[in-house]
Design an enzyme around this catalytic site. Structure first.
Site, short mmCIF file in Angstrom:
data_model
loop_
_atom_site.label_atom_id
_atom_site.label_comp_id
_atom_site.label_asym_id
_atom_site.label_seq_id
_atom_site.Cartn_x
_atom_site.Cartn_y
_atom_site.Cartn_z
N CYS A 162 76.35 32.42 30.29
CA CYS A 162 77.16 33.34 29.50
C CYS A 162 78.35 32.55 28.94
O CYS A 162 78.88 31.66 29.59
CB CYS A 162 77.72 34.51 30.28
SG CYS A 162 76.47 35.58 30.97
N ARG A 166 74.80 28.43 26.55
CA ARG A 166 75.16 29.01 27.85
C ARG A 166 74.38 30.28 28.17
O ARG A 166 74.50 30.83 29.27
CB ARG A 166 76.66 29.33 27.89
CG ARG A 166 77.55 28.13 27.69
CD ARG A 166 79.00 28.53 27.72
NE ARG A 166 79.38 28.94 29.04
CZ ARG A 166 79.81 28.13 30.00
NH1 ARG A 166 79.93 26.85 29.77
NH2 ARG A 166 80.14 28.61 31.17
N TRP A 198 73.45 35.49 29.49
CA TRP A 198 72.26 35.12 30.27
C TRP A 198 72.23 36.14 31.40
O TRP A 198 73.09 36.12 32.30
CB TRP A 198 72.40 33.69 30.82
CG TRP A 198 71.16 33.22 31.52
CD1 TRP A 198 70.06 32.66 30.95
CD2 TRP A 198 70.90 33.27 32.94
NE1 TRP A 198 69.12 32.37 31.92
CE2 TRP A 198 69.61 32.72 33.14
CE3 TRP A 198 71.61 33.72 34.04
CZ2 TRP A 198 69.03 32.62 34.41
CZ3 TRP A 198 71.03 33.61 35.31
CH2 TRP A 198 69.75 33.07 35.47
N ASN A 222 82.02 36.52 32.09
CA ASN A 222 81.03 35.50 32.49
C ASN A 222 81.20 35.32 33.99
O ASN A 222 82.30 35.09 34.47
CB ASN A 222 81.34 34.21 31.73
CG ASN A 222 80.72 32.96 32.35
OD1 ASN A 222 81.27 31.88 32.25
ND2 ASN A 222 79.59 33.09 32.99
N GLY A 223 80.10 35.47 34.74
CA GLY A 223 80.17 35.30 36.19
C GLY A 223 79.44 36.43 36.89
O GLY A 223 78.70 37.18 36.26
N GLU A 270 60.90 14.42 37.38
CA GLU A 270 61.71 14.75 36.20
C GLU A 270 60.82 15.02 34.98
O GLU A 270 61.07 15.94 34.20
CB GLU A 270 62.72 13.62 35.94
CG GLU A 270 63.55 13.76 34.67
CD GLU A 270 64.36 15.05 34.59
OE1 GLU A 270 64.47 15.79 35.57
OE2 GLU A 270 64.85 15.33 33.48
N LYS A 272 60.74 18.48 32.84
CA LYS A 272 60.96 18.53 31.38
C LYS A 272 59.83 19.29 30.71
O LYS A 272 60.04 20.15 29.88
CB LYS A 272 60.98 17.09 30.86
CG LYS A 272 62.09 16.45 30.17
CD LYS A 272 63.49 16.80 30.25
CE LYS A 272 64.01 17.74 31.23
NZ LYS A 272 65.28 17.54 31.82
N GLU A 307 59.77 23.16 31.62
CA GLU A 307 60.86 24.01 31.15
C GLU A 307 60.83 24.26 29.65
O GLU A 307 61.28 25.32 29.20
CB GLU A 307 62.24 23.49 31.59
CG GLU A 307 62.67 22.19 30.95
CD GLU A 307 64.06 21.76 31.43
OE1 GLU A 307 64.28 20.56 31.56
OE2 GLU A 307 64.92 22.63 31.64
N HIS A 346 46.09 14.75 50.29
CA HIS A 346 46.43 15.63 51.40
C HIS A 346 46.48 17.10 50.98
O HIS A 346 47.02 17.93 51.71
CB HIS A 346 47.76 15.19 52.02
CG HIS A 346 47.71 13.80 52.57
ND1 HIS A 346 46.97 13.47 53.68
CD2 HIS A 346 48.24 12.63 52.11
CE1 HIS A 346 47.07 12.16 53.91
NE2 HIS A 346 47.82 11.64 52.96
N LYS A 404 71.99 26.62 29.75
CA LYS A 404 72.62 25.41 30.25
C LYS A 404 73.86 25.81 31.03
O LYS A 404 74.41 26.88 30.79
CB LYS A 404 73.01 24.53 29.06
CG LYS A 404 73.00 23.06 29.42
CD LYS A 404 73.03 22.21 28.18
CE LYS A 404 73.03 20.75 28.54
NZ LYS A 404 71.73 20.29 29.05
#
Ligand code: F6R
Length: 600
Positions: free
Chosen positions: A2, A27, A73, A99-100, A477, A481, A484, A500, A595
């Site tokens: 947010c 955000r 978000w 925001n929060g 990584e 990538k 996402e 295994h 982000k």
């Protein structure tokens, strides 16, 4: 997560708020809204979707010189028009953006707001209703806001407008980032300086549990107890060109391309006057005092931490543990006697990491933050900071921050080794320069990367990444990538671990991207490739000159083995980028993500 903005001045508030929100869209981007104030009162525009959708909704005829805005978000309540911010109190006198996360909102509703009918499912609405309740009981707006803030548990950055007070925006923060920007006959509010660079580069940092009264001519900061605080502004060191896409179709591609320059910039930034790699003496002292290092991070930064452990242990001979932040805080392992915590975070705002930092500071342990954002919460609250110098990273998928994290961790490890009198056996500065050139060769080879994406990933529903040693961590990584941004189910595995269990997932044609840059395990990983091929997999081997074979799809230029991850991750980023592009995904703003994850 947010983003909020505010403007009070003489220009068209709508346009400044919308431009600011566009810059904060990284955000959160599931819904957005603005509230503007003029002599007719407060008008709210909000819309599900992107800022572009909101822009289409905003009535250009409404003239206003004051307003607040939000890009969301979703945490509490699905992303829709009703749950989008701004939210208003019952009488619509008060309007806020937040925001929060307000953790005790249920209790507050039960204890103070029985009988008040809520319009939305958000925790935020409770805040604005509380302000109205306390104000209706005779408190001034500042008093009602303060009393409300004192009751809140959780994180917030809030901007508040009162329909009866045209000249003021009230703001406050706790754990969520918020800045006030200063100008001639106007002032602004923003979650990130980037949002308001269009109008000012002068900002004042706000601290937790402060209440700030923002007017056109002045900004007054108070503690919640009412004490006045004086704080000097700082100049935001961000170049507009750093935050523009330029001719690139996506920020992610621009940021991938910037990686050679970022590595070179880091070398320069960490050179002392004798042109030797150096780290501040206090940081080295803290490392020397520690009997064990605890790296704490999330997502991509956690993956960088796994490689950082190898650097610190192999070069500086310091034992290191690496932990996922969201696990560590609530299940703390037995700590050594003299731990040093290292937080790795691109944004410096990640709530999962911050809650660990708060706990370890309470325990009295020292902390170092490695971050891209000077002045970020994790930087401010740690004892020491090392900066990444990667420039703003705007695409949600982290790329250049990861390579920067690896470069800085390698420098920290090599310099710490030297401080202990250890000979690492190679010239890191020279090897980093060679690695920067090798990255350049990858970014110049985009056509090849695009072909690989087409060949292996165009129609697949899953993909595996395998590697051993450092290659295993890079594979993790690479898988993150790919999943996402392209939504392909992708997983990274240690090559030797497949048999295994995981090998059961291999079917005819399953793409397996195998990294083979580490000489000591070169034959082993090739053996693992044979195992998956025997079960129908479609292998894509990425190796390094020096131990490449004919079967390899991509051969990277030779670099020092420890630095191979800095180079080998780049083709994985590019392959993911093209896979997402071919599938029509929104590369820079993948679904469900944002982000700067400022909620736990
Ligand atoms: C993935 C990504 C995330 C972040 C994670 C931590 O591309 O960007 O996994 O790495 O959310 O964020 P920071 O590094 O800001 O603490």
């Amino acid at each position: 997560m947010c983003g909020i903005v505010g403007y009070i001045g003489e220009q068209d508030a709508k346009e400044i708020l919308l431009k600011g929100l566009e810059r904060l869209e990284y955000r959160g981007y599931d819904s957005a809204g603005i509230a503007v104030r003029n002599s007719a009162g407060i008008t709210v525009f909000k819309e599900k979707g992107r800022i572009a959708d909101l822009r289409a909704e905003v009535n250009g005829d409404v003239e206003a010189v004051t307003g607040i805005g939000h890009t969301r978000w979703a945490t509490h309540g699905v992303p829709n028009h009703v749950n989008a911010h701004p939210h208003q109190s019952v009488t619509e006198r008060f309007t806020i953006v937040h925001n929060g996360v307000i953790e005790n909102y249920h209790h507050l509703q039960r204890d103070y707001l029985q009988g008040v009918s809520m319009k939305s499912d958000t925790d935020t609405e409770i805040v604005v209703q509380l302000i109205e309740k306390f104000s209706s009981e005779g408190l001034t707006t500042k008093e009602a806001f303060t009393k409300t803030l004192e009751l809140l548990k959780g994180s917030y950055a809030i901007a508040l407008m009162d329909a009866e007070e045209a000249q003021t925006i009230y703001v406050a923060k706790n754990k969520s980032p918020l800045l006030v920007g200063l100008g001639e006959n106007f002032n602004v509010v923003a979650s990130d300086a980037m949002a308001m660079l269009q109008v000012t580069d002068q900002f004042v940092e706000l601290m937790d549990k402060e209440i700030v009264i923002v007017r056109k001519e002045n900004v007054d900061i108070y503690t919640l107890g009412g004490d006045r605080i004086d704080r000097d502004p700082f100049t935001a060191q961000i170049d507009m060109s750093d935050i523009e896409k330029g001719t690139y179709p996506h920020y992610m591609l621009k940021e991938i391309d910037e990686q050679p320059a970022v590595v070179r910039k880091i070398i320069q930034a960490y050179q002392n006057e004798q042109d030797e790699l150096a780290i501040e003496p206090e940081v080295l002292e803290a490392l020397q005092q520690a009997d064990r290092l605890y790296i704490v991070a999330a997502g991509t930064s956690y993956h960088a931490g796994l490689i950082g452990k190898e650097y610190l242990e192999k070069l500086a001979k310091i034992p290191v543990e690496v932990h996922i932040a969201s696990e560590f805080g609530y299940n703390m392992p037995l700590l050594s006697e003299r731990p040093l915590f290292i937080f790795i975070s691109q944004s410096g705002e990640t709530a999962d990491s911050r809650q660990v930092l708060v706990k370890v500071k309470d325990l009295g342990h020292p902390a170092l933050t490695i971050t891209n954002v000077a002045g970020s919460t994790l930087s401010r609250e740690a004892d020491y900071t090392l900066l990444l110098h990667a420039g703003p990273e705007i695409a949600v998928a982290s790329t250049k921050a990861y390579t920067a994290q690896l470069a800085v961790l390698s420098i920290l490890s090599a310099v710490a080794a030297k401080a202990k009198g250890l000979d690492i056996g190679f010239d890191l500065e020279q090897e980093l320069s060679i690695a920067a050139n090798a990255i350049q060769a990858q970014v110049d080879d985009k056509e090849n990367m695009e072909n690989i994406a087409r060949e292996y990933l165009e129609t697949t529903r899953n993909c595996f990444f395998i590697g051993r040693n450092l290659d295993y961590y890079v594979g993790l990584e690479g898988a993150l990538k790919l999943k996402e941004i392209s939504y392909i189910q992708a997983e990274g595995f240690a090559g030797g671990e497949l048999k295994h269990g995981t090998i059961a997932l291999i079917e005819e044609g399953t793409p397996v991207i195998a990294l083979a840059t580490q000489e000591a395990v070169n034959l082993n990983i090739r053996g693992n490739v044979k195992e998956v091929v025997a079960r129908g997999a479609n292998p894509c081997i990425i190796s390094m000159a020096g131990h490449a074979e004919d079967e390899d799809r991509l051969v990277l230029p030779a670099v020092h083995e420890l630095l191979a991850p800095i180079v080998s991750v780049v083709p994985l980023q590019l392959i993911s980028y093209y896979a997402a592009l071919h599938r029509g995904c929104d590369v820079d703003k993948p679904r469900n993500l944002a982000k700067s994850v400022t909620v736990e």
